[in-house]
Design a protein around this motif. Structure first.
Motif, PDB file in Angstrom:
ATOM      1  N   VAL A 386       4.439   3.255   3.933  1.00  0.00           N
ATOM      2  CA  VAL A 386       4.537   4.654   3.516  1.00  0.00           C
ATOM      3  C   VAL A 386       3.205   5.320   3.845  1.00  0.00           C
ATOM      4  CG1 VAL A 386       5.139   6.224   1.646  1.00  0.00           C
ATOM      5  CG2 VAL A 386       6.041   3.883   1.645  1.00  0.00           C
ATOM      6  N   GLY A 387       3.114   5.863   5.051  1.00  0.00           N
ATOM      7  CA  GLY A 387       1.860   6.472   5.483  1.00  0.00           C
ATOM      8  C   GLY A 387       0.756   5.441   5.576  1.00  0.00           C
ATOM      9  N   ASN A 388      -0.223   5.546   4.701  1.00  0.00           N
ATOM     10  CA  ASN A 388      -1.378   4.647   4.741  1.00  0.00           C
ATOM     11  C   ASN A 388      -1.134   3.342   3.995  1.00  0.00           C
ATOM     12  OD1 ASN A 388      -1.555   6.867   2.631  1.00  0.00           O
ATOM     13  ND2 ASN A 388      -2.921   5.354   1.717  1.00  0.00           N
ATOM     14  N   TYR A 389      -0.202   3.319   3.044  1.00  0.00           N
ATOM     15  CA  TYR A 389       0.019   2.125   2.224  1.00  0.00           C
ATOM     16  C   TYR A 389       1.164   1.276   2.765  1.00  0.00           C
ATOM     17  CZ  TYR A 389      -2.821   1.731  -2.026  1.00  0.00           C
ATOM     18  OH  TYR A 389      -3.839   1.478  -2.913  1.00  0.00           O
ATOM     19  N   ASP A 390       1.055  -0.047   2.546  1.00  0.00           N
ATOM     20  CA  ASP A 390       2.122  -0.989   2.869  1.00  0.00           C
ATOM     21  C   ASP A 390       2.526  -1.712   1.584  1.00  0.00           C
ATOM     22  OD1 ASP A 390       2.118  -1.475   6.165  1.00  0.00           O
ATOM     23  OD2 ASP A 390       0.222  -0.767   5.345  1.00  0.00           O
ATOM     24  N   TYR A 391       3.828  -1.790   1.351  1.00  0.00           N
ATOM     25  CA  TYR A 391       4.354  -2.412   0.145  1.00  0.00           C
ATOM     26  C   TYR A 391       5.307  -3.544   0.525  1.00  0.00           C
ATOM     27  CZ  TYR A 391       2.699   1.870  -2.128  1.00  0.00           C
ATOM     28  OH  TYR A 391       1.934   2.913  -2.572  1.00  0.00           O
ATOM     29  N   GLU A 392       5.040  -4.723  -0.012  1.00  0.00           N
ATOM     30  CA  GLU A 392       5.930  -5.865   0.197  1.00  0.00           C
ATOM     31  C   GLU A 392       6.654  -6.158  -1.110  1.00  0.00           C
ATOM     32  OE1 GLU A 392       5.591 -10.671   1.080  1.00  0.00           O
ATOM     33  OE2 GLU A 392       4.197  -9.288   2.077  1.00  0.00           O
ATOM     34  N   PHE A 393       7.975  -6.136  -1.054  1.00  0.00           N
ATOM     35  CA  PHE A 393       8.807  -6.418  -2.220  1.00  0.00           C
ATOM     36  C   PHE A 393       9.411  -7.809  -2.055  1.00  0.00           C
ATOM     37  CE2 PHE A 393       8.564  -1.860  -1.844  1.00  0.00           C
ATOM     38  CZ  PHE A 393       8.484  -1.402  -3.150  1.00  0.00           C
ATOM     39  N   ASN A 394       9.047  -8.705  -2.960  1.00  0.00           N
ATOM     40  CA  ASN A 394       9.548 -10.078  -2.926  1.00  0.00           C
ATOM     41  C   ASN A 394      10.385 -10.351  -4.168  1.00  0.00           C
ATOM     42  OD1 ASN A 394       8.059 -10.809  -0.568  1.00  0.00           O
ATOM     43  ND2 ASN A 394       6.238 -11.061  -1.821  1.00  0.00           N
ATOM     44  N   TRP A 395      11.503 -11.014  -3.963  1.00  0.00           N
ATOM     45  CA  TRP A 395      12.301 -11.520  -5.071  1.00  0.00           C
ATOM     46  C   TRP A 395      12.314 -13.044  -4.953  1.00  0.00           C
ATOM     47  CZ3 TRP A 395      14.767  -8.451  -8.834  1.00  0.00           C
ATOM     48  CH2 TRP A 395      14.670  -7.086  -8.630  1.00  0.00           C
ATOM     49  N   TYR A 396      11.694 -13.718  -5.938  1.00  0.00           N
ATOM     50  CA  TYR A 396      11.580 -15.171  -5.935  1.00  0.00           C
ATOM     51  C   TYR A 396      12.625 -15.772  -6.878  1.00  0.00           C
ATOM     52  CZ  TYR A 396       6.971 -14.481  -3.784  1.00  0.00           C
ATOM     53  OH  TYR A 396       5.956 -14.115  -2.952  1.00  0.00           O
ATOM     54  N   PHE A 397      13.315 -16.773  -6.386  1.00  0.00           N
ATOM     55  CA  PHE A 397      14.279 -17.515  -7.191  1.00  0.00           C
ATOM     56  C   PHE A 397      13.810 -18.960  -7.281  1.00  0.00           C
ATOM     57  CE2 PHE A 397      16.420 -13.826  -5.621  1.00  0.00           C
ATOM     58  CZ  PHE A 397      17.239 -13.433  -6.672  1.00  0.00           C
ATOM     59  N   TYR A 398      13.732 -19.465  -8.517  1.00  0.00           N
ATOM     60  CA  TYR A 398      13.159 -20.774  -8.782  1.00  0.00           C
ATOM     61  C   TYR A 398      14.234 -21.763  -9.195  1.00  0.00           C
ATOM     62  CZ  TYR A 398       8.628 -18.395  -8.722  1.00  0.00           C
ATOM     63  OH  TYR A 398       7.520 -17.662  -8.361  1.00  0.00           O
ATOM     64  N   GLN A 399      13.930 -23.052  -9.011  1.00  0.00           N
ATOM     65  CA  GLN A 399      14.893 -24.106  -9.327  1.00  0.00           C
ATOM     66  C   GLN A 399      15.094 -24.289 -10.828  1.00  0.00           C
ATOM     67  OE1 GLN A 399      12.406 -26.511  -6.798  1.00  0.00           O
ATOM     68  NE2 GLN A 399      14.186 -27.298  -5.701  1.00  0.00           N
ATOM     69  N   ASP A 400      14.212 -23.707 -11.642  1.00  0.00           N
ATOM     70  CA  ASP A 400      14.361 -23.819 -13.095  1.00  0.00           C
ATOM     71  C   ASP A 400      15.168 -22.664 -13.688  1.00  0.00           C
ATOM     72  OD1 ASP A 400      12.613 -21.699 -12.909  1.00  0.00           O
ATOM     73  OD2 ASP A 400      11.060 -22.567 -14.178  1.00  0.00           O
ATOM     74  N   GLY A 401      15.817 -21.865 -12.827  1.00  0.00           N
ATOM     75  CA  GLY A 401      16.666 -20.783 -13.305  1.00  0.00           C
ATOM     76  C   GLY A 401      15.945 -19.474 -13.545  1.00  0.00           C
ATOM     77  N   VAL A 403      13.680 -15.990 -12.307  1.00  0.00           N
ATOM     78  CA  VAL A 403      13.614 -15.013 -11.218  1.00  0.00           C
ATOM     79  C   VAL A 403      12.324 -14.225 -11.384  1.00  0.00           C
ATOM     80  CG1 VAL A 403      14.770 -13.096 -10.040  1.00  0.00           C
ATOM     81  CG2 VAL A 403      16.123 -14.786 -11.307  1.00  0.00           C
ATOM     82  N   GLU A 404      11.611 -14.001 -10.276  1.00  0.00           N
ATOM     83  CA  GLU A 404      10.363 -13.239 -10.328  1.00  0.00           C
ATOM     84  C   GLU A 404      10.386 -12.107  -9.307  1.00  0.00           C
ATOM     85  OE1 GLU A 404       5.504 -13.860 -10.106  1.00  0.00           O
ATOM     86  OE2 GLU A 404       6.830 -15.390  -9.268  1.00  0.00           O
ATOM     87  N   PRO A 405      10.601 -10.868  -9.741  1.00  0.00           N
ATOM     88  CA  PRO A 405      10.386  -9.730  -8.837  1.00  0.00           C
ATOM     89  C   PRO A 405       8.884  -9.479  -8.692  1.00  0.00           C
ATOM     90  CG  PRO A 405      11.915  -9.210 -10.648  1.00  0.00           C
ATOM     91  CD  PRO A 405      11.187 -10.460 -11.014  1.00  0.00           C
ATOM     92  N   GLN A 406       8.460  -9.268  -7.465  1.00  0.00           N
ATOM     93  CA  GLN A 406       7.026  -9.119  -7.197  1.00  0.00           C
ATOM     94  C   GLN A 406       6.791  -8.024  -6.163  1.00  0.00           C
ATOM     95  OE1 GLN A 406       4.701 -11.473  -4.228  1.00  0.00           O
ATOM     96  NE2 GLN A 406       4.000 -12.611  -6.020  1.00  0.00           N
ATOM     97  N   VAL A 407       5.677  -7.318  -6.327  1.00  0.00           N
ATOM     98  CA  VAL A 407       5.233  -6.335  -5.345  1.00  0.00           C
ATOM     99  C   VAL A 407       3.842  -6.731  -4.872  1.00  0.00           C
ATOM    100  CG1 VAL A 407       4.759  -3.914  -4.861  1.00  0.00           C
ATOM    101  CG2 VAL A 407       6.535  -4.518  -6.493  1.00  0.00           C
TER     102      VAL A 407
END
Length: 678
Positions: A386-401, A403-407
């Motif tokens: 977005v113009g000057n900024y870069d954003y990475e959106f990660n959704w992590y799913f773990y074997q222990d059930g 979920v981690e949404p991350q930016v």
């Protein structure tokens, strides 16, 4: 071995290229659209949840429809249309007066051209040492609402254009700000309606500012970094059927739209052969970046990046070995441009696996037996610039059930100039480089989580630590009732208080890490094997409170940032926390408006809205490129399973020949004994 096959369209699948063309052709045939028409969005119309449930349970057909937003620059108005793709007909056409849709990529390009060709702008740039206007870059920021200059009609479709100058086509375009030049552009008429020059703090931005090079060919690189290879010779552990992913008991459907980008549907976990639902729909639904600097060149900045720009449309095509490592599966993004033509961005969504250290471990020191499991996680991600900024959106799913949404935030800080006598110790801004400052700002991401914990009848609780007064007969049970037979003679007793949040007003909460606060969504009726309600908890990570005041323009327009947690009963038309059309909106829409009704949350189909905040006090180490700043939260099972769901994850020696791999990796036999590849 993983398999990748194709399935028929699910109701949540995004439109194909053929469907986008079909929708545009129907519109062109049924409406007399002038040359001033811009297609802001052509997307699959979000089907009602009840219809999707009927489809999934008994195969009932769901109408395939396209939702279209158009801007008529000649008539200066906005339209919404719905096209039946099944029947090839226009089923709805509605004018939306007094709203401004998101800024399109075509308007980005045209705005830059118009500003650079403007005589007043060229004169202002020349005063700052600019000779080659072609090397300038111009970013059209949103104008907000309350800070439009007097004399400009705030109902015009506007952009507030900021400028920088490069020294070459490949130079860091944001190294030399043309601070003080403010161009207000009518995006319908494509004219500069007002040019404000507040003066410059640097005589010549080309000679008085330093290069801020970051490209590979412009830097001396380290020569002591050895290759790190992620090797999956047997392929990944997932199965992909169309847009459905199955991985380590997880079932996930991958969606996409231009506004939010990545959307995940039907998130469930397979347990004893049954897929138990957890989240029906999950996305980052809005984001807001308020700036704290008092400098009039920057005090107006407040980008609502998802709603004002359509962050999905700004996505990157990801590259193997750079954005992702190992075995990847990619999904393309099929969208439209302003002319209604199909625009395909390849490899926008990346799916891959990552090693994440230890999953669980115990060493029996009496028998010298040690059991350890590696933690592998599935990553579903996309990146937008977005113009000057870069954003990475990660959704992590773990074997222990869990979920981690991350930016992850990176890119280049929005910056301005510092004069020779300017105080930069006030805390409003920090020096990044000689004569260049980065302003204090915050980032807020609103995650919309349509919860479905073992079904749609859910209840919300706050959990946090509660101390017990010291003395006899004062112990409190876990359910909050006094235990007259208990003692707390040491004063050390405390318990995890559990308070139901029964209405929307009660659910407006801030984090409290000092109390260990988290929120728990339980099924209203279902219990586990020890008769405890099955649940998932939302566990906050690092976060920050909004620093802006209640009566500020920012809070009026994006009131969702006031609280970290909001909860609402599900409604099909409540999707965006700052409203459907936040661009130039005076405010009041979205979550503040909906929750004013104070609806019940008891046993409802609950939607959680979590505001994830980042505080950014800039520093020279952020220049010329910001090292990623990571922010996240987790969703974790509570009484959802009978035991650790990752207890059955095999050790590494059970899935690969550790000794053979050691011999393959090491030429020196003595090095094998000292390796730790297990």
């Amino acid at each position: 071995m993983a398999t990748e096959t194709k399935e028929k369209h699910h109701p949540y699948d995004p439109l194909t290229a053929d469907e986008i063309e079909h929708a545009r052709d129907v519109l062109d045939a049924e409406r007399e659209l002038g040359e001033g028409i811009r297609y802001v969005q052509i997307e699959r119309k979000q089907p009602q949840k009840a219809a999707v449930k009927a489809y999934e349970q008994n195969g009932t057909d769901v109408a395939r429809e396209a939702f279209v937003i158009l801007r008529d620059s000649e008539e200066k108005t906005t339209y919404e249309a719905v096209v039946s793709l099944d029947d090839a007909e226009l089923t709805s056409w509605e004018e939306k007066p007094n709203v401004q849709p998101s800024i399109t990529l075509a308007e980005f390009d045209e705005c830059e051209r118009v500003v650079k060709n403007n005589d007043e702008w060229q004169a202002a740039a020349a005063k700052r040492g600019v000779e080659n206007f072609d090397l300038a870059i111009v970013d059209p920021w949103s104008v907000g609402h309350h800070l439009v200059p007097e004399g400009i009609d705030p109902d015009r479709r506007l952009a507030h254009a900021m400028s920088w100058i490069r020294t070459s086509e490949t130079d860091n375009g944001y190294a030399r700000p043309l601070d003080g030049i403010h161009a207000f552009v009518d995006l319908d008429e494509m004219v500069v309606v007002e040019l404000i020059d507040r003066g410059t703090k640097v005589d010549n931005v080309l000679t008085d500012l330093e290069d801020a090079k970051y490209r590979e060919e412009d830097r001396d690189l380290r020569d002591d970094l050895k290759p790190y290879n992620v090797d999956q010779p047997e392929g990944p552990s997932w199965e992909i059927d169309g847009r459905k992913i199955e991985w380590q008991n997880w079932h996930i459907r991958v969606g996409w739209n231009q506004r939010e980008g990545l959307v995940l549907y039907n998130i469930g976990y397979e347990d004893d052969g049954d897929v138990r639902p957890i989240i029906h729909r999950a996305s980052a639904a809005e984001m807001n970046v308020p700036y704290g600097e008092k400098d009039p060149n920057h005090n107006w900045k407040n980008a609502i990046d998802i709603g004002e720009y359509n962050i999905g449309r700004l996505a990157n095509s990801l590259t193997e070995g750079c954005d992702c490592l190992g075995h990847m599966h990619y999904f393309d993004a099929v969208m439209n441009d302003a002319d209604g033509e199909v625009r395909v961005l390849p490899n926008v969504i990346c799916v891959h696996e990552e090693d994440y250290g230890t999953l669980w471990k115990h060493t029996n020191w009496r028998t010298e037996n040690s059991e350890v499991r590696r933690n592998r996680r599935l990553v579903i991600s996309f990146v937008a610039t977005v113009g000057n900024y870069d954003y990475e959106f990660n959704w992590y799913f773990y074997q222990d059930g869990s979920v981690e949404p991350q930016v992850r935030l990176t890119g280049i800080d929005s910056n301005g100039l510092v004069g020779p006598d300017e105080d930069v110790t006030s805390g409003y801004a920090e020096l990044l480089a000689p004569n260049v400052k980065g302003m204090l700002h915050q980032h807020f991401f609103s995650f919309r989580l349509d919860m479905e914990v073992d079904g749609s009848d859910n209840v919300l609780y706050r959990r946090q630590n509660q101390p017990v007064p010291k003395g006899p007969n004062t112990e409190i049970r876990w359910d909050g009732q006094e235990d007259v037979d208990g003692l707390n003679p040491t004063g050390a007793s405390f318990y995890a208080d559990k308070t139901q949040l029964e209405s929307e007003s009660e659910a407006k909460e801030l984090i409290d890490p000092l109390k260990g606060r988290y929120w728990q969504v339980e099924h209203a009726e279902k219990t586990n094997h020890v008769d405890r309600p099955v649940a998932y908890k939302l566990a906050p990570g690092s976060n920050v409170e909004a620093a802006v005041q209640d009566h500020s323009s920012i809070m009026e327009r994006t009131g969702y940032i006031k609280y970290h947690l909001w909860a609402t009963p599900y409604r099909d038309d409540e999707r965006y926390p700052a409203g459907e059309y936040p661009n130039q909106n005076p405010g009041g829409d979205g979550l503040p408006k909906w929750t004013a009704n104070d609806r019940s949350l008891d046993g409802e189909d609950l939607v959680l809205w979590y505001t994830l905040g980042v505080n950014h006090v800039t520093r020279p180490e952020d220049w010329p490129i910001l090292p990623v700043h990571i922010a996240s939260f987790k969703l974790e099972p509570v009484n959802f399973f009978e035991e650790n769901p990752a207890i059955d994850v095999p050790p590494e020696h059970a899935i690969k020949d550790i000794h053979a791999r050691r011999e393959e990796k090491y030429d020196d036999p003595d090095a094998v004994a000292g390796s730790n590849d297990d």
